[in-house]
Structure formats: structure tokens, C-alpha cells
Write an enzyme that holds these catalytic residues in place. Structure first.
Site, PDB file in Angstrom:
ATOM      1  N   GLU A  69       0.844  -1.200   0.000  1.00 43.58           N
ATOM      2  CA  GLU A  69       0.000   0.000   0.000  1.00 43.58           C
ATOM      3  C   GLU A  69       0.881   1.253   0.000  1.00 43.58           C
ATOM      4  OE1 GLU A  69      -3.197   1.734  -0.766  1.00 43.58           O
ATOM      5  OE2 GLU A  69      -3.706  -0.235   0.042  1.00 43.58           O
ATOM      6  N   GLU A  76       1.672   6.022  -7.341  1.00 42.63           N
ATOM      7  CA  GLU A  76       0.627   6.962  -7.757  1.00 42.63           C
ATOM      8  C   GLU A  76       1.138   8.401  -7.721  1.00 42.63           C
ATOM      9  OE1 GLU A  76      -2.905   6.362  -5.446  1.00 42.63           O
ATOM     10  OE2 GLU A  76      -3.497   4.619  -6.641  1.00 42.63           O
TER      11      GLU A  76
END
Length: 125
Positions: A69, A76
Site C-alpha cells: 500500500e 501513484e
């Protein structure tokens, strides 16, 4: 624009890593969800008395999912920096990174069922 600071020592490296984790926890809803589930799993592990081997599996899988994560957040962020406008390759990069988390989360959930269901079955049967 000033270049980012570089770690000069172990302690600076640790401080940078913790700053990144704090940022991700504050900004990423899914990371907070994974951490909440991890806390619940740890509480269940203590309550149900899982073995040392099972703890090793649980801790490794928690670290894997949370680590992925964090990596997804980094990917991102870099994609957004490199491609501020929508682009099909940027979407592929983001979707693929999210897919890696999904695979790890589903595998972790399956392992959790293998570890916890027999104990829960004993309690409730």
C-alpha cells in the site's frame, strides 16, 4: 526548486521513512483500512492463541499488504508528477499497482481464514 534532502545517517533515513508513512496514513484511506484490519487480526491472534508459526505468517502478510500500500502511494504520486494530465499508460501503472495490493490482500485473507476459521469453528460449534 531545491533538490530534496538526502539522508546523511541512519537516523535521518529513519526520519524520512517515518515522514513518508505519516503522509500515507493521513492521505490514503485504504491504508487506514488495512491498518485497522491488521489491528483486529492481531487482537484476534492473541484472543485465539495462534501458534508462533501462525504469528510469523500473520505478521509477514500484514507487512506485505501495508508495504505494498505504501509502494502504491509512491507509484501513484510519481505517476501524477510525471503525467498530470490523464494518460492511458499512467492509468495502467496505477491500476497495476492497485492490483498488486488486491492480490496480496486476497491471499492474506485466505491465509487468515486457514489460520482463524478452525479456532472459531471450535468456539462456535
Amino acid at each position: 526548486m531545491k533538490p530534496p534532502a538526502r539522508a546523511g545517517s541512519f537516523w535521518q533515513s529513519l526520519a524520512f521513512a517515518l515522514a513518508g508513512m505519516r503522509h500515507a496514513i493521513r492521505s490514503q484511506r485504504n491504508l487506514r483500512i488495512h491498518i485497522t484490519i491488521a489491528v483486529a487480526v492481531v487482537i484476534a491472534g492473541f484472543a485465539l492463541g495462534i501458534s508462533r508459526t501462525e504469528w510469523a505468517v500473520v505478521v509477514t502478510l500484514i507487512a506485505l499488504v501495508i508495504g505494498l500500500e505504501l509502494l502504491n502511494t509512491a507509484i501513484e504520486t510519481l505517476v501524477d508528477l510525471a503525467s498530470p494530465e490523464p494518460h492511458s499508460l499512467a492509468k495502467v501503472a496505477k491500476d497495476t499497482a492497485a492490483g498488486a495490493i488486491l492480490v496480496a490482500a486476497l491471499g492474506s485473507a485466505a491465509a487468515g481464514l486457514i489460520i482463524f476459521l478452525p479456532r472459531l469453528w471450535q468456539i462456535f460449534s
